[in-house]
Motif scaffolding. Structure first.
Motif, PDB file in Angstrom:
ATOM      1  N   ARG A   1     -71.050 -35.564  -8.785  1.00  0.00           N
ATOM      2  CA  ARG A   1     -71.719 -36.636  -8.050  1.00  0.00           C
ATOM      3  C   ARG A   1     -71.158 -36.704  -6.627  1.00  0.00           C
ATOM      4  O   ARG A   1     -70.002 -36.335  -6.371  1.00  0.00           O
ATOM      5  N   PRO A   2     -71.945 -37.185  -5.681  1.00  0.00           N
ATOM      6  CA  PRO A   2     -71.442 -37.290  -4.306  1.00  0.00           C
ATOM      7  C   PRO A   2     -70.445 -38.425  -4.121  1.00  0.00           C
ATOM      8  O   PRO A   2     -69.671 -38.418  -3.155  1.00  0.00           O
ATOM      9  N   GLU A   3     -70.459 -39.424  -5.028  1.00  0.00           N
ATOM     10  CA  GLU A   3     -69.543 -40.546  -4.887  1.00  0.00           C
ATOM     11  C   GLU A   3     -69.282 -41.182  -6.244  1.00  0.00           C
ATOM     12  O   GLU A   3     -70.067 -41.040  -7.176  1.00  0.00           O
ATOM     13  N   ALA A   4     -68.142 -41.865  -6.323  1.00  0.00           N
ATOM     14  CA  ALA A   4     -67.775 -42.567  -7.551  1.00  0.00           C
ATOM     15  C   ALA A   4     -68.249 -44.008  -7.438  1.00  0.00           C
ATOM     16  O   ALA A   4     -67.573 -44.859  -6.863  1.00  0.00           O
ATOM     17  N   ARG A   5     -69.427 -44.263  -7.967  1.00  0.00           N
ATOM     18  CA  ARG A   5     -70.016 -45.591  -7.833  1.00  0.00           C
ATOM     19  C   ARG A   5     -70.735 -45.971  -9.127  1.00  0.00           C
ATOM     20  O   ARG A   5     -71.441 -45.153  -9.720  1.00  0.00           O
ATOM     21  N   VAL A   6     -70.553 -47.207  -9.535  1.00  0.00           N
ATOM     22  CA  VAL A   6     -71.233 -47.700 -10.722  1.00  0.00           C
ATOM     23  C   VAL A   6     -72.664 -48.063 -10.351  1.00  0.00           C
ATOM     24  O   VAL A   6     -72.902 -48.863  -9.433  1.00  0.00           O
ATOM     25  N   ARG A   7     -73.609 -47.475 -11.070  1.00  0.00           N
ATOM     26  CA  ARG A   7     -75.014 -47.744 -10.818  1.00  0.00           C
ATOM     27  C   ARG A   7     -75.684 -48.130 -12.142  1.00  0.00           C
ATOM     28  O   ARG A   7     -75.163 -47.868 -13.215  1.00  0.00           O
ATOM     29  N   ASP A   8     -76.877 -48.706 -12.037  1.00  0.00           N
ATOM     30  CA  ASP A   8     -77.647 -49.043 -13.219  1.00  0.00           C
ATOM     31  C   ASP A   8     -79.111 -48.822 -12.908  1.00  0.00           C
ATOM     32  O   ASP A   8     -79.654 -49.423 -11.975  1.00  0.00           O
ATOM     33  N   LEU A   9     -79.751 -47.943 -13.665  1.00  0.00           N
ATOM     34  CA  LEU A   9     -81.150 -47.614 -13.427  1.00  0.00           C
ATOM     35  C   LEU A   9     -82.108 -48.528 -14.171  1.00  0.00           C
ATOM     36  O   LEU A   9     -83.319 -48.437 -13.998  1.00  0.00           O
ATOM     37  N   TYR A  10     -81.564 -49.387 -15.014  1.00  0.00           N
ATOM     38  CA  TYR A  10     -82.399 -50.298 -15.792  1.00  0.00           C
ATOM     39  C   TYR A  10     -81.971 -51.730 -15.507  1.00  0.00           C
ATOM     40  O   TYR A  10     -80.876 -51.977 -15.044  1.00  0.00           O
ATOM     41  N   GLU A  11     -82.852 -52.652 -15.832  1.00  0.00           N
ATOM     42  CA  GLU A  11     -82.530 -54.054 -15.594  1.00  0.00           C
ATOM     43  C   GLU A  11     -82.902 -54.871 -16.817  1.00  0.00           C
ATOM     44  O   GLU A  11     -84.002 -54.745 -17.354  1.00  0.00           O
ATOM     45  N   ASN A  12     -81.967 -55.668 -17.270  1.00  0.00           N
ATOM     46  CA  ASN A  12     -82.224 -56.567 -18.388  1.00  0.00           C
ATOM     47  C   ASN A  12     -81.475 -57.862 -18.102  1.00  0.00           C
ATOM     48  O   ASN A  12     -80.239 -57.892 -18.119  1.00  0.00           O
ATOM     49  N   ILE A  13     -82.223 -58.901 -17.809  1.00  0.00           N
ATOM     50  CA  ILE A  13     -81.585 -60.170 -17.442  1.00  0.00           C
ATOM     51  C   ILE A  13     -81.503 -61.134 -18.626  1.00  0.00           C
ATOM     52  O   ILE A  13     -81.081 -62.277 -18.469  1.00  0.00           O
ATOM     53  N   SER A  14     -81.893 -60.664 -19.806  1.00  0.00           N
ATOM     54  CA  SER A  14     -81.766 -61.511 -20.995  1.00  0.00           C
ATOM     55  C   SER A  14     -80.290 -61.673 -21.341  1.00  0.00           C
ATOM     56  O   SER A  14     -79.520 -60.710 -21.274  1.00  0.00           O
ATOM     57  N   SER A  15     -79.893 -62.854 -21.725  1.00  0.00           N
ATOM     58  CA  SER A  15     -78.492 -63.076 -22.060  1.00  0.00           C
ATOM     59  C   SER A  15     -78.164 -62.391 -23.386  1.00  0.00           C
ATOM     60  O   SER A  15     -79.013 -62.249 -24.271  1.00  0.00           O
ATOM     61  N   TYR A  16     -76.899 -61.955 -23.515  1.00  0.00           N
ATOM     62  CA  TYR A  16     -76.472 -61.329 -24.762  1.00  0.00           C
ATOM     63  C   TYR A  16     -76.562 -62.308 -25.929  1.00  0.00           C
ATOM     64  O   TYR A  16     -76.859 -61.911 -27.058  1.00  0.00           O
ATOM     65  N   LEU A  17     -76.344 -63.573 -25.666  1.00  0.00           N
ATOM     66  CA  LEU A  17     -76.409 -64.566 -26.736  1.00  0.00           C
ATOM     67  C   LEU A  17     -77.832 -64.710 -27.266  1.00  0.00           C
ATOM     68  O   LEU A  17     -78.031 -65.078 -28.429  1.00  0.00           O
ATOM     69  N   ASP A  18     -78.823 -64.422 -26.417  1.00  0.00           N
ATOM     70  CA  ASP A  18     -80.213 -64.429 -26.878  1.00  0.00           C
ATOM     71  C   ASP A  18     -80.574 -63.114 -27.568  1.00  0.00           C
ATOM     72  O   ASP A  18     -81.258 -63.112 -28.598  1.00  0.00           O
ATOM     73  N   ARG A  19     -80.128 -62.003 -27.016  1.00  0.00           N
ATOM     74  CA  ARG A  19     -80.473 -60.696 -27.563  1.00  0.00           C
ATOM     75  C   ARG A  19     -79.884 -60.485 -28.955  1.00  0.00           C
ATOM     76  O   ARG A  19     -80.406 -59.696 -29.749  1.00  0.00           O
ATOM     77  N   ALA A  20     -78.805 -61.191 -29.258  1.00  0.00           N
ATOM     78  CA  ALA A  20     -78.118 -60.984 -30.530  1.00  0.00           C
ATOM     79  C   ALA A  20     -78.810 -61.646 -31.713  1.00  0.00           C
ATOM     80  O   ALA A  20     -78.537 -61.296 -32.864  1.00  0.00           O
ATOM     81  N   MET A  21     -79.704 -62.567 -31.463  1.00  0.00           N
ATOM     82  CA  MET A  21     -80.307 -63.312 -32.573  1.00  0.00           C
ATOM     83  C   MET A  21     -81.312 -62.437 -33.305  1.00  0.00           C
ATOM     84  O   MET A  21     -82.316 -62.004 -32.737  1.00  0.00           O
ATOM     85  N   PRO A  22     -81.079 -62.151 -34.587  1.00  0.00           N
ATOM     86  CA  PRO A  22     -81.980 -61.256 -35.323  1.00  0.00           C
ATOM     87  C   PRO A  22     -83.274 -61.945 -35.737  1.00  0.00           C
ATOM     88  O   PRO A  22     -83.338 -63.168 -35.863  1.00  0.00           O
ATOM     89  N   GLN A  23     -84.287 -61.141 -35.955  1.00  0.00           N
ATOM     90  CA  GLN A  23     -85.544 -61.628 -36.525  1.00  0.00           C
ATOM     91  C   GLN A  23     -85.497 -61.609 -38.046  1.00  0.00           C
ATOM     92  O   GLN A  23     -86.130 -62.417 -38.710  1.00  0.00           O
ATOM     93  N   PHE A  24     -84.750 -60.637 -38.577  1.00  0.00           N
ATOM     94  CA  PHE A  24     -84.611 -60.478 -40.016  1.00  0.00           C
ATOM     95  C   PHE A  24     -83.136 -60.265 -40.351  1.00  0.00           C
ATOM     96  O   PHE A  24     -82.379 -59.724 -39.541  1.00  0.00           O
ATOM     97  N   VAL A  25     -82.738 -60.681 -41.518  1.00  0.00           N
ATOM     98  CA  VAL A  25     -81.446 -60.299 -42.075  1.00  0.00           C
ATOM     99  C   VAL A  25     -81.693 -59.800 -43.490  1.00  0.00           C
ATOM    100  O   VAL A  25     -82.720 -60.125 -44.111  1.00  0.00           O
ATOM    101  N   TYR A  26     -80.774 -59.010 -43.983  1.00  0.00           N
ATOM    102  CA  TYR A  26     -80.894 -58.456 -45.324  1.00  0.00           C
ATOM    103  C   TYR A  26     -79.742 -58.958 -46.178  1.00  0.00           C
ATOM    104  O   TYR A  26     -78.577 -58.845 -45.789  1.00  0.00           O
ATOM    105  N   VAL A  27     -80.078 -59.505 -47.322  1.00  0.00           N
ATOM    106  CA  VAL A  27     -79.089 -60.033 -48.252  1.00  0.00           C
ATOM    107  C   VAL A  27     -79.237 -59.265 -49.554  1.00  0.00           C
ATOM    108  O   VAL A  27     -80.249 -59.406 -50.258  1.00  0.00           O
ATOM    109  N   GLN A  28     -78.253 -58.407 -49.836  1.00  0.00           N
ATOM    110  CA  GLN A  28     -78.319 -57.531 -51.005  1.00  0.00           C
ATOM    111  C   GLN A  28     -79.657 -56.801 -51.091  1.00  0.00           C
ATOM    112  O   GLN A  28     -80.291 -56.709 -52.133  1.00  0.00           O
ATOM    113  N   GLY A  29     -80.074 -56.270 -49.939  1.00  0.00           N
ATOM    114  CA  GLY A  29     -81.293 -55.478 -49.875  1.00  0.00           C
ATOM    115  C   GLY A  29     -82.573 -56.282 -49.759  1.00  0.00           C
ATOM    116  O   GLY A  29     -83.652 -55.703 -49.577  1.00  0.00           O
ATOM    117  N   LYS A  30     -82.497 -57.594 -49.843  1.00  0.00           N
ATOM    118  CA  LYS A  30     -83.679 -58.440 -49.736  1.00  0.00           C
ATOM    119  C   LYS A  30     -83.859 -58.907 -48.296  1.00  0.00           C
ATOM    120  O   LYS A  30     -82.954 -59.497 -47.705  1.00  0.00           O
TER     121      LYS A  30
END
Length: 300
Positions: free
Chosen positions: A214-243
């Protein structure tokens, strides 16, 4: 981790004595003193979390490898990890552990998992965090150890019955622990995936090594996601003993559970808000900048 985050292996027909005998005859040859500390320290350092209580959990949970269980057909050979609450033991495949000089087992730190597994390490680390969350639930949260635990339990008590019709009478008691573990594991997996993607945008591959010069040592990000991690972590489904339990079947209850889980995670893990905050922290991380510097091509 919206599938099978662990073995979902429980011993509902065994009493405490049987559980002790199970440990003695099945796990003892492969059992070791707890050592999840290096894994947890690496998770805190790499993903900027603060989880002192999980370090306490690490001192109380033993580590075992599941080969005997798999050989006897008690669990599947493809299971990633499982916490057995009868014997306070985290059962982990050998690929996720290392053997120490005293023949005990330790969970591999994040850097080692990533170097060996590449982007798959995000899923595996999320699974380990999921199972450690089961241990935290068993040892602390369910015991209402702190005010934030009691607050979470109060919400679970009022909201989880909305989903009980999707489960049998016995498995309903496991829903609270599973939801808690899914949320924590998915939170970590989201941060881990973002970190790998940001580093790949900056010139590294998914294993953390240089992907060309690389020409320089710089942190870059080609994608953008402004959703909070606390929101992204909430599942739609959970599995309890396969159910499968569909949390979207009762939106109001899911929203209340989401708020309670997010508040508890904020108080007990203090995660960064979102991907933009993670990128900002990585931009000044000396360890990452040194790795990026090694990828810079020499000037003519």
């Amino acid at each position: 981790m919206k599938g099978s985050a662990g073995f979902n292996f429980r011993l509902p027909s065994l009493n405490v004595l049987a559980g002790a005998l199970f440990a003695a005859f099945v796990l003892t040859p492969q059992l070791a003193a707890a050592d999840a500390s290096n894994f947890l320290w690496s998770i805190e350092r790499e993903f900027f979390l603060n989880s002192p209580r999980l370090q306490q959990v690490a001192m109380k949970v033993r580590i075992a490898q599941p080969s005997a269980l798999q050989r006897w057909g008690w669990v599947g050979a493809d299971a990633a990890a499982h916490y057995n609450d009868w014997i306070n033991t985290l059962i982990v495949p050998s690929e996720l552990t290392e053997t120490l000089h005293d023949a005990s087992f330790a969970l591999k730190p994040w850097s080692q998992l990533r170097a060996e597994l590449g982007s798959v390490a995000t899923v595996r680390s999320g699974t380990l965090f999921h199972e450690l969350a089961h241990a935290e639930w068993d040892l602390y949260v369910e015991q209402a150890a702190t005010a934030e635990d009691r607050e979470l339990l109060a919400v679970f008590k009022t909201q989880l019955p909305s989903f009980h019709a999707q489960l049998g009478l016995w498995t309903r008691r496991l829903l609270a622990s599973e939801l808690y573990a899914y949320y924590r594991g998915d939170l970590l997996a989201a941060i881990a995936q973002d970190r790998i993607e940001i580093e790949m945008s900056s010139g590294l591959d998914d294993r953390g090594t240089c992907r060309g010069q690389r020409p320089e040592a710089r942190v870059r990000d080609l994608y953008e996601n402004i959703s909070s991690y606390l929101d992204r972590a909430m599942p739609q489904f959970v599995y309890v003993q396969g159910k499968e339990v569909n949390l979207e079947a009762h939106p109001a209850a899911r929203q209340a559970l989401h708020r309670a889980l997010a508040r508890h995670a904020q108080l007990t893990l203090a995660p960064l808000r979102d991907r933009q905050a993670l990128r900002a922290r990585l931009a000044s991380d000396p360890l990452l900048l040194r790795r990026l510097q090694a990828c810079v091509h020499p000037k003519p």
